[in-house]
Each structure stands twice: as C-alpha cells, then as structure tokens.
Scaffold this motif. Structure first.
Motif, PDB file in Angstrom:
ATOM      1  N   GLY A  52      47.404  48.109  33.169  1.00 59.17           N
ATOM      2  CA  GLY A  52      48.034  48.533  31.929  1.00 59.17           C
ATOM      3  C   GLY A  52      49.454  48.057  31.768  1.00 59.17           C
ATOM      4  N   ASP A  53      50.134  48.735  30.889  1.00 53.41           N
ATOM      5  CA  ASP A  53      51.498  48.371  30.526  1.00 53.41           C
ATOM      6  C   ASP A  53      52.397  48.382  31.758  1.00 53.41           C
ATOM      7  OD1 ASP A  53      50.316  48.502  28.061  1.00 53.41           O
ATOM      8  OD2 ASP A  53      51.307  50.356  27.443  1.00 53.41           O
ATOM      9  N   GLY A  54      53.217  47.338  31.892  1.00 55.34           N
ATOM     10  CA  GLY A  54      54.140  47.255  33.018  1.00 55.34           C
ATOM     11  C   GLY A  54      53.573  46.577  34.250  1.00 55.34           C
ATOM     12  N   ASN A  55      52.268  46.282  34.244  1.00 52.28           N
ATOM     13  CA  ASN A  55      51.650  45.597  35.382  1.00 52.28           C
ATOM     14  C   ASN A  55      51.762  44.084  35.237  1.00 52.28           C
ATOM     15  OD1 ASN A  55      48.830  47.872  35.692  1.00 52.28           O
ATOM     16  ND2 ASN A  55      50.781  47.899  36.761  1.00 52.28           N
ATOM     17  N   ARG A  56      51.923  43.390  36.356  1.00 53.12           N
ATOM     18  CA  ARG A  56      51.700  41.948  36.391  1.00 53.12           C
ATOM     19  C   ARG A  56      50.308  41.763  36.982  1.00 53.12           C
ATOM     20  NH1 ARG A  56      54.658  36.590  39.004  1.00 53.12           N
ATOM     21  NH2 ARG A  56      53.328  35.175  37.821  1.00 53.12           N
ATOM     22  N   ILE A  57      49.392  41.249  36.179  1.00 55.65           N
ATOM     23  CA  ILE A  57      47.992  41.138  36.572  1.00 55.65           C
ATOM     24  C   ILE A  57      47.707  39.728  37.090  1.00 55.65           C
ATOM     25  CG2 ILE A  57      45.606  41.318  35.772  1.00 55.65           C
ATOM     26  CD1 ILE A  57      46.624  43.266  33.602  1.00 55.65           C
ATOM     27  N   ILE A  58      47.127  39.660  38.281  1.00 56.09           N
ATOM     28  CA  ILE A  58      46.743  38.382  38.897  1.00 56.09           C
ATOM     29  C   ILE A  58      45.221  38.331  38.955  1.00 56.09           C
ATOM     30  CG2 ILE A  58      47.034  36.840  40.857  1.00 56.09           C
ATOM     31  CD1 ILE A  58      49.689  37.671  39.519  1.00 56.09           C
ATOM     32  N   VAL A  59      44.628  37.336  38.307  1.00 56.70           N
ATOM     33  CA  VAL A  59      43.176  37.225  38.211  1.00 56.70           C
ATOM     34  C   VAL A  59      42.683  36.068  39.078  1.00 56.70           C
ATOM     35  CG1 VAL A  59      41.225  37.090  36.625  1.00 56.70           C
ATOM     36  CG2 VAL A  59      43.406  37.968  35.807  1.00 56.70           C
ATOM     37  N   TYR A  60      41.556  36.302  39.774  1.00 60.71           N
ATOM     38  CA  TYR A  60      40.929  35.223  40.540  1.00 60.71           C
ATOM     39  C   TYR A  60      39.415  35.301  40.369  1.00 60.71           C
ATOM     40  CZ  TYR A  60      39.450  38.503  44.252  1.00 60.71           C
ATOM     41  OH  TYR A  60      38.850  39.513  44.960  1.00 60.71           O
ATOM     42  N   ASP A  61      38.726  34.275  40.842  1.00 62.60           N
ATOM     43  CA  ASP A  61      37.260  34.326  40.875  1.00 62.60           C
ATOM     44  C   ASP A  61      36.733  33.606  42.106  1.00 62.60           C
ATOM     45  OD1 ASP A  61      36.687  31.498  40.312  1.00 62.60           O
ATOM     46  OD2 ASP A  61      37.247  31.879  38.242  1.00 62.60           O
ATOM     47  N   GLY A  62      35.430  33.644  42.282  1.00 66.94           N
ATOM     48  CA  GLY A  62      34.793  33.088  43.471  1.00 66.94           C
ATOM     49  C   GLY A  62      34.465  31.617  43.372  1.00 66.94           C
ATOM     50  N   SER A  63      34.905  30.953  42.288  1.00 69.12           N
ATOM     51  CA  SER A  63      34.604  29.536  42.097  1.00 69.12           C
ATOM     52  C   SER A  63      35.815  28.640  42.275  1.00 69.12           C
ATOM     53  CB  SER A  63      34.021  29.301  40.698  1.00 69.12           C
ATOM     54  OG  SER A  63      32.834  30.026  40.507  1.00 69.12           O
ATOM     55  N   GLY A  64      36.997  29.205  42.163  1.00 71.90           N
ATOM     56  CA  GLY A  64      38.233  28.417  42.174  1.00 71.90           C
ATOM     57  C   GLY A  64      39.022  28.774  40.939  1.00 71.90           C
ATOM     58  N   ILE A  65      38.705  28.122  39.840  1.00 70.90           N
ATOM     59  CA  ILE A  65      39.175  28.537  38.514  1.00 70.90           C
ATOM     60  C   ILE A  65      38.022  28.312  37.541  1.00 70.90           C
ATOM     61  CG2 ILE A  65      40.803  28.166  36.622  1.00 70.90           C
ATOM     62  CD1 ILE A  65      42.838  27.124  38.589  1.00 70.90           C
TER      63      ILE A  65
ATOM     64  N   LEU B 219      44.476  38.112  24.843  1.00 69.99           N
ATOM     65  CA  LEU B 219      43.946  38.349  23.503  1.00 69.99           C
ATOM     66  C   LEU B 219      44.243  39.776  23.044  1.00 69.99           C
ATOM     67  CD1 LEU B 219      42.068  37.473  21.082  1.00 69.99           C
ATOM     68  CD2 LEU B 219      40.173  38.378  22.436  1.00 69.99           C
ATOM     69  N   PHE B 220      44.156  40.719  23.976  1.00 72.20           N
ATOM     70  CA  PHE B 220      44.381  42.122  23.635  1.00 72.20           C
ATOM     71  C   PHE B 220      45.824  42.563  23.888  1.00 72.20           C
ATOM     72  CE2 PHE B 220      39.732  42.030  23.879  1.00 72.20           C
ATOM     73  CZ  PHE B 220      39.422  42.680  22.683  1.00 72.20           C
ATOM     74  N   GLY B 221      46.745  41.606  23.975  1.00 75.69           N
ATOM     75  CA  GLY B 221      48.151  41.921  23.875  1.00 75.69           C
ATOM     76  C   GLY B 221      48.960  42.034  25.147  1.00 75.69           C
ATOM     77  N   HIS B 222      48.349  41.752  26.313  1.00 73.06           N
ATOM     78  CA  HIS B 222      49.092  41.858  27.573  1.00 73.06           C
ATOM     79  C   HIS B 222      49.345  40.447  28.098  1.00 73.06           C
ATOM     80  CE1 HIS B 222      50.238  44.226  31.234  1.00 73.06           C
ATOM     81  NE2 HIS B 222      50.002  43.055  31.818  1.00 73.06           N
ATOM     82  N   ASP B 223      50.578  39.980  27.973  1.00 75.49           N
ATOM     83  CA  ASP B 223      50.890  38.587  28.309  1.00 75.49           C
ATOM     84  C   ASP B 223      51.240  38.366  29.771  1.00 75.49           C
ATOM     85  OD1 ASP B 223      50.465  37.561  25.747  1.00 75.49           O
ATOM     86  OD2 ASP B 223      52.495  38.080  25.100  1.00 75.49           O
ATOM     87  N   ASP B 224      51.530  39.448  30.501  1.00 76.08           N
ATOM     88  CA  ASP B 224      51.963  39.290  31.894  1.00 76.08           C
ATOM     89  C   ASP B 224      50.739  39.207  32.805  1.00 76.08           C
ATOM     90  OD1 ASP B 224      53.541  39.024  34.080  1.00 76.08           O
ATOM     91  OD2 ASP B 224      54.477  41.007  33.975  1.00 76.08           O
ATOM     92  N   VAL B 225      50.028  38.088  32.695  1.00 75.46           N
ATOM     93  CA  VAL B 225      48.801  37.873  33.460  1.00 75.46           C
ATOM     94  C   VAL B 225      48.782  36.429  33.947  1.00 75.46           C
ATOM     95  CG1 VAL B 225      47.530  37.444  31.296  1.00 75.46           C
ATOM     96  CG2 VAL B 225      46.261  37.963  33.395  1.00 75.46           C
ATOM     97  N   SER B 226      48.374  36.245  35.196  1.00 75.83           N
ATOM     98  CA  SER B 226      48.362  34.917  35.817  1.00 75.83           C
ATOM     99  C   SER B 226      47.033  34.692  36.526  1.00 75.83           C
ATOM    100  CB  SER B 226      49.504  34.788  36.835  1.00 75.83           C
ATOM    101  OG  SER B 226      50.740  35.120  36.265  1.00 75.83           O
TER     102      SER B 226
ATOM    103  N   SER C  76      46.274  48.167  23.460  1.00 74.94           N
ATOM    104  CA  SER C  76      45.532  47.025  22.917  1.00 74.94           C
ATOM    105  C   SER C  76      46.089  46.617  21.562  1.00 74.94           C
ATOM    106  CB  SER C  76      44.047  47.390  22.750  1.00 74.94           C
ATOM    107  OG  SER C  76      43.277  46.875  23.780  1.00 74.94           O
ATOM    108  N   ARG C  77      46.506  45.374  21.469  1.00 76.02           N
ATOM    109  CA  ARG C  77      46.963  44.804  20.200  1.00 76.02           C
ATOM    110  C   ARG C  77      46.338  43.418  20.112  1.00 76.02           C
ATOM    111  NH1 ARG C  77      51.330  46.598  22.901  1.00 76.02           N
ATOM    112  NH2 ARG C  77      51.791  44.464  23.556  1.00 76.02           N
ATOM    113  N   ILE C  78      45.217  43.307  19.420  1.00 72.91           N
ATOM    114  CA  ILE C  78      44.476  42.045  19.415  1.00 72.91           C
ATOM    115  C   ILE C  78      45.248  40.954  18.665  1.00 72.91           C
ATOM    116  CG2 ILE C  78      43.116  42.562  17.340  1.00 72.91           C
ATOM    117  CD1 ILE C  78      40.719  41.202  18.874  1.00 72.91           C
ATOM    118  N   ASN C  79      45.302  39.778  19.282  1.00 74.03           N
ATOM    119  CA  ASN C  79      45.961  38.613  18.697  1.00 74.03           C
ATOM    120  C   ASN C  79      44.878  37.690  18.135  1.00 74.03           C
ATOM    121  OD1 ASN C  79      47.345  36.305  18.061  1.00 74.03           O
ATOM    122  ND2 ASN C  79      48.367  36.085  20.019  1.00 74.03           N
ATOM    123  N   ASN C  80      44.604  37.819  16.849  1.00 72.40           N
ATOM    124  CA  ASN C  80      43.504  37.072  16.238  1.00 72.40           C
ATOM    125  C   ASN C  80      43.725  35.563  16.216  1.00 72.40           C
ATOM    126  OD1 ASN C  80      41.571  39.147  15.449  1.00 72.40           O
ATOM    127  ND2 ASN C  80      43.195  39.902  14.104  1.00 72.40           N
TER     128      ASN C  80
END
Length: 285
Positions: A87-100, A112-119, A149-153
C-alpha cells in the motif's frame, strides 16, 4: 546512453542489501503459459525470496470476464493488494520465476492503479537462486495496509480504441509475440484463435529485450531493438501480445528509455482474434 528511469529496475545485489528495509515489500508475480505445465503458486510456496507475497495474476483480475487476467475494478485491486500488505508508502519490488516476464504485468498493473513506487528485480528468481541467495518456504503473514486506487487510463487501451487507431494511426501498435505468431504461420497456444496480427502493427518479441541470463539489456541495446522493429520512439505506442502479459515487458522497456506515451492493450490478441468482425493481417508484409 543510460536508463532514464533507473530506479524502476533493481539488481539482486541491491535487494539483498535492502531486503530488511521497513518500506520494502517483495512480490512474486510468477505466471506461466498453460503449455509450460508449471504451478506458480505451488512453486512460490516451496521457494520464494524471504518476505515475499504471491501476486496471483489470474486472481487479481476481472474474474467475471471470459478473457484471461483482464484488469479488475479499482475497488477489487485495492482490496487484494491491501490483504497482501501492499500500500501507500511502500516501495514494491516485483519478480518472477522466468527472469523478466510476468513481473512486468504486475509492475504495470500497480502503476495503472496509481502506485508509482514499484520496481522489477532484474533477472528475477532464477538469477537470485543462481547466486546462492536466501530462499524461504515459510508463509508470509502480511499486515494489511491501505492502498489508494487511482486508475490512470492513459496506460491502458481497450479493443474499440485499438480498432479506431487503425484508421487514425495516432499510435504505433507493437506486438510482443514471436514472429511466427505475428505473421500467422505459427499456431496460437490458445485453441480457437485466428492467427495473424492487428493490421499495421509492428513486431518485437519480448525476449529480444533480454540477455541470455534473463536480465534487461542495456539502454543502447533496448533503443536499437525498438528502432529495428520500425517503431519511432518519439511517437505514442500501444503494446500488445497474446493476453496482456508480455506486452508489459515491451512497455517496461520503453519506460526505461523514458517514453511517456505508452499504453497496454489489455485484451491483446486473445480478445482481438476471438472477435470475427475485426480485421486480421497475415504474412510478412
């Protein structure tokens, strides 16, 4: 040249050093094609980066749609992420099992739903494991956190908008599928789908943006790959693929180059090919 948005990609070394930071949240967004016969949730439960939660792309979706993993309503998205402790205030780091691959879909949805602090974790779980870094099989018990949530159309396109674009040509459509699928000479992995492409679209298989180790290529190499596909990097781009997953890899690469006008066709080829009223182009021309 350098990446324009370098903080959107983090190295395994960086994550290892910052894994205990209080604002960091780690997300496993693994997803596989049906033919790969892999269960991403079971694999997550058996081995994940310590503290990670599982972002189920097929569940954090519009499950009432007949199409695979279409984006959900903002209320559903915020509820699902809140329960994951994101949620708000988090820096989210995303990974997967393929590489990228599917990590880029989660990255795109979160933005898309308004949280830009994601890598995205460069090289994902395969690189992390190859380097002998810590792996866990313990369930993570997240503490719920408010997600606004603030969707960026501007980041998403629907079928009717892509159809209208064939005539207006305001944006370039860039397809992440293999050359054979793009040209209609190779069968689609989903039964009942016509082969071919959206008329006037360009082709850049998503793997062309990655090194043999599954990491993102350099900014210079990315730029060369997009330009070789025929794309003008100064003009708007709509990315597409089979079902909206690897289209997000193309969107991520463009983001790393600083492109500001990039949208993903959510339904992608699955939605387009199922509608017999829509035009299809085949062949190499």
């Amino acid at each position: 040249m350098s990446y324009v948005n370098p903080t959107s990609l983090v190295s395994t070394e960086w994550l290892s050093q910052n894994i205990s930071s209080p604002d960091i949240r780690i997300v496993d967004a693994s997803w596989y094609m049906p033919g790969e016969n892999r269960d991403p949730k079971a694999e997550f439960e058996a081995a994940h980066i310590p503290g990670a939660v599982f972002f189920d792309i097929d569940d954090i979706a519009d499950t009432d749609s007949s199409l695979p993993h279409m984006i959900p309503a903002p209320e559903k998205f915020s509820s699902k992420l809140r329960k994951l402790g994101l949620g708000d205030g988090n820096r989210i780091i995303v990974y997967d099992g393929s590489g990228i691959r599917s990590a880029a879909r989660a990255w795109w949805m979160i933005r898309l739903f308004g949280h830009d602090d994601v890598s995205i974790l460069d090289g994902g779980l395969p690189k992390w494991q190859a380097e002998g870094r810590a792996i866990d099989d313990l369930p993570t018990k997240p503490i719920e956190r408010h997600f606004t949530s603030r969707i960026n159309n501007l980041l998403v396109k629907e079928k009717d908008q892509v159809l209208a674009n064939i005539d207006s040509q305001k944006a370039q459509v860039l397809d992440a599928r293999s050359k054979g699928r793009f040209e209609g000479t190779e069968a689609e992995p989903r039964e009942g789908l016509r082969g071919g492409r959206i008329p006037g679209s360009y082709n850049l298989p998503f793997n062309d943006l990655l090194t043999s180790e599954g990491t993102l290529k350099s900014a210079d190499e990315l730029k060369a790959a997009y330009e070789a596909s025929g794309i003008d990097l100064k003009k708007p781009v709509i990315t597409s693929c089979g079902s909206g997953i690897t289209a997000c890899v193309l969107a991520f690469g463009l983001h790393m180059l600083g492109h500001r006008d990039v949208a993903v066709f959510d339904g992608s080829w699955t939605e387009w090919a199922l509608d017999e009223t829509l035009p299809v182009q085949k062949g190499a021309e």
